[in-house]
Scaffold this motif. Structure first.
Motif, short mmCIF file in Angstrom:
data_model
loop_
_atom_site.label_atom_id
_atom_site.label_comp_id
_atom_site.label_asym_id
_atom_site.label_seq_id
_atom_site.Cartn_x
_atom_site.Cartn_y
_atom_site.Cartn_z
N GLY A 62 46.22 40.24 45.79
CA GLY A 62 45.64 41.35 45.05
C GLY A 62 46.32 41.59 43.72
O GLY A 62 45.94 42.49 42.97
N VAL A 63 47.33 40.78 43.41
CA VAL A 63 48.03 40.87 42.13
C VAL A 63 47.54 39.73 41.24
O VAL A 63 47.62 38.56 41.63
N THR A 64 47.01 40.06 40.07
CA THR A 64 46.57 39.03 39.14
C THR A 64 47.58 38.88 38.02
O THR A 64 48.30 39.83 37.68
N VAL A 65 47.61 37.68 37.43
CA VAL A 65 48.50 37.44 36.29
C VAL A 65 47.77 36.56 35.29
O VAL A 65 47.24 35.50 35.65
N ASN A 66 47.72 37.02 34.06
CA ASN A 66 47.03 36.29 33.00
C ASN A 66 47.87 36.31 31.72
O ASN A 66 48.70 37.20 31.53
N ALA A 67 47.63 35.33 30.88
CA ALA A 67 48.34 35.23 29.60
C ALA A 67 47.38 35.54 28.46
O ALA A 67 46.18 35.29 28.57
N LEU A 102 37.59 42.02 35.42
CA LEU A 102 38.67 41.03 35.54
C LEU A 102 39.58 41.30 36.73
O LEU A 102 40.64 40.69 36.85
N GLU A 103 39.16 42.18 37.63
CA GLU A 103 40.04 42.58 38.74
C GLU A 103 40.52 41.40 39.58
O GLU A 103 41.64 41.40 40.07
N SER A 104 39.70 40.37 39.73
CA SER A 104 40.10 39.22 40.54
C SER A 104 40.36 37.97 39.70
O SER A 104 40.59 36.90 40.25
N LYS A 129 38.51 37.23 25.04
CA LYS A 129 37.67 36.22 25.66
C LYS A 129 38.55 35.18 26.33
O LYS A 129 39.62 34.85 25.84
N GLN A 130 38.08 34.67 27.46
CA GLN A 130 38.83 33.61 28.13
C GLN A 130 38.74 32.33 27.31
O GLN A 130 37.66 31.93 26.88
#
Length: 335
Positions: free
Chosen positions: A226-231, A284-286, A296-297
Motif C-alpha cells: 500500500g506504499v507507493t514510491v515514484n521519482a 496515482l494511488e496504486s 506526466k509519466q
C-alpha cells in the motif's frame, strides 16, 4: 481604410512579442498540471526534506494549503523557521513544524527519525526533496562524497527508517526528486566515492541516477504494502541549487547571461507541481516505481530500468549507511 495611431501599433507589437515569448517559454520548459483545489489532504502527515527554500519550500507550502500536517526536515533551522513563518502566514495552517535533519550526517538523520516517531505514529507522504548540485568535492560526516551522500545515501537511510510509519499509514506515498540529468549518469562502482577522480557534473548525474534506481528497487520491495514510491524530474528550476555553477558569481554573467538563462527556467512554484501531483493525484494511488516529468509519466534511461544495477546499489547503500547495524558509530570509511 482607417489609420491606427502609431502608439497603438507599437503597443500591439509589444503585446504580440511578449505573448509569443510566453508561449515559447512554456513550450521550451514545459509546465505541470496544478491539481484542483478540491483535492485536499486534511489530516495527512507529511515530511518534506530541504523545505526551507526553492522547490521544497513551495511543496511544503502547497501541502500545508491543502490541509497537511507538515514536517520541514532541514539542515539550517534558522532558515527553516523563517520559511515556516511565511508558510503559516500564507496558508493559515498552524500545523507546520521545523525539525533538524542534516542529510550529510547519518546521526542527524537517525535523530530526526527517532524524534518524529516519538511524536507521530503515521506518515502519509514522504517527499525526498533536499539536494545539492555540482559542488566542489567535499565529504559528508561519514566520509561519503557530498552529492552521492546527500542526494542518495541520506534519503536512502531516512526512507528506510520511516518505512514502518509509512506502511502502517497505507495507502501512503514516497516521492523522490531526481532529474533529467540521470540520463547522463552512470553508477561507477569502481570509484563510487569519487576518490580516484572527481567531476562535479558526473557526480551529480550519478546521484540522480541513483535516485531512480532506489525508487525502482524500493517499489519492488514494497509491492502489496500500500506504499507507493515514484521519482520526479521537477524541470530546470531557478533555485539556490545552482549556487556552485561557475557563472553565479560572475559580474559579466549577471549582466548578460542570467537574464537570458532565467527566461528558460521554471519558477520554484512551477518546479513543485510534479511533486505535488505525484503526492496527491487520486488516480496515482496504486502507481509505483515510475518516473514523472511535467506531471506526466515518462520513460527514464535504460540504466535506470536495470534491476541488477538497482539491487547492487541497494546492497552498497545498506552497507554504507549501516542500515542494519546496531553500532552507534558511523565514522569509518564507507569503502
Amino acid at each position: 481604410m482607417a489609420k491606427f495611431p502609431r502608439f497603438m501599433i507599437i503597443t500591439s507589437g509589444i503585446g504580440a512579442v511578449v505573448g509569443g515569448a510566453v508561449l515559447l517559454k512554456d513550450f521550451i520548459i514545459g509546465h505541470g498540471h496544478k491539481l484542483p483545489d478540491t483535492i485536499r489532504a486534511d489530516g495527512k502527515v507529511c515530511i518534506v526534506t530541504g523545505s526551507n527554500t526553492g522547490i521544497g519550500k513551495e511543496t511544503a507550502m502547497e501541502l500545508a494549503r491543502r490541509g497537511c500536517r507538515v514536517y520541514m526536515a532541514c539542515r539550517d533551522l534558522e532558515k527553516c523557521r523563517t520559511a515556516r513563518a511565511e508558510i503559516i502566514s500564507d496558508t493559515l495552517n498552524q500545523h507546520v513544524h521545523c525539525r533538524k535533519c542534516d542529510l550529510a550526517d547519518f546521526d542527524s538523520i537517525r535523530q530526526f527519525a527517532e524524534e518524529f516517531k516519538a511524536k507521530e505514529s503515521r506518515l502519509d507522504i514522504l517527499i525526498n526533496n533536499g539536494g545539492i548540485m555540482r559542488c566542489p568535492r567535499t565529504l559528508t560526516k561519514q566520509g561519503i562524497e557530498m552529492q552521492l551522500g546527500v542526494n542518495h545515501m541520506g534519503h536512502f537511510l531516512l526512507t528506510n527508517l520511516l518505512l514502518d510509519n509509512l506502511q502502517s499509514s497505507a495507502p501512503s506515498r514516497i516521492v523522490n526528486l531526481s532529474s533529467i540529468a540521470h540520463t547522463r549518469g552512470t553508477i561507477n562502482f569502481e570509484d563510487l566515492n569519487s576518490e580516484k577522480s572527481y567531476d562535479p557534473g558526473a557526480a551529480y548525474n550519478q546521484s540522480k541516477l541513483a535516485n531512480i534506481l532506489f525508487t525502482k528497487e524500493l517499489a519492488e520491495r514494497l509491492k502489496g504494502s500500500g506504499v507507493t514510491v515514484n521519482a520526479v524530474h521537477p524541470g530546470i528550476v531557478k533555485t539556490e541549487l545552482g549556487r556552485h555553477m561557475g557563472f553565479e558569481n560572475s559580474i559579466t554573467a549577471s549582466i548578460f547571461v542570467k537574464p537570458i538563462l532565467s527566461f528558460f527556467l521554471k519558477s520554484p512554484v512551477q518546479g513543485a507541481l510534479t511533486s505535488i501531483y505525484v503526492a496527491l493525484e487520486p488516480s496515482l494511488e496504486s502507481t509505483t516505481g515510475k518516473y514523472f516529468s511535467d506531471c506526466k509519466q515518462k520513460e527514464p534511461s535504460e540504466q535506470a530500468k536495470d534491476p541488477t544495477l538497482a539491487k547492487k546499489l541497494w546492497a552498497t547503500s545498506e552497507k554504507w549507511t549501516r542500515l542494519n547495524s546496531n553500532s552507534p558509530s558511523y565514522s569509518a570509511s564507507p569503502a
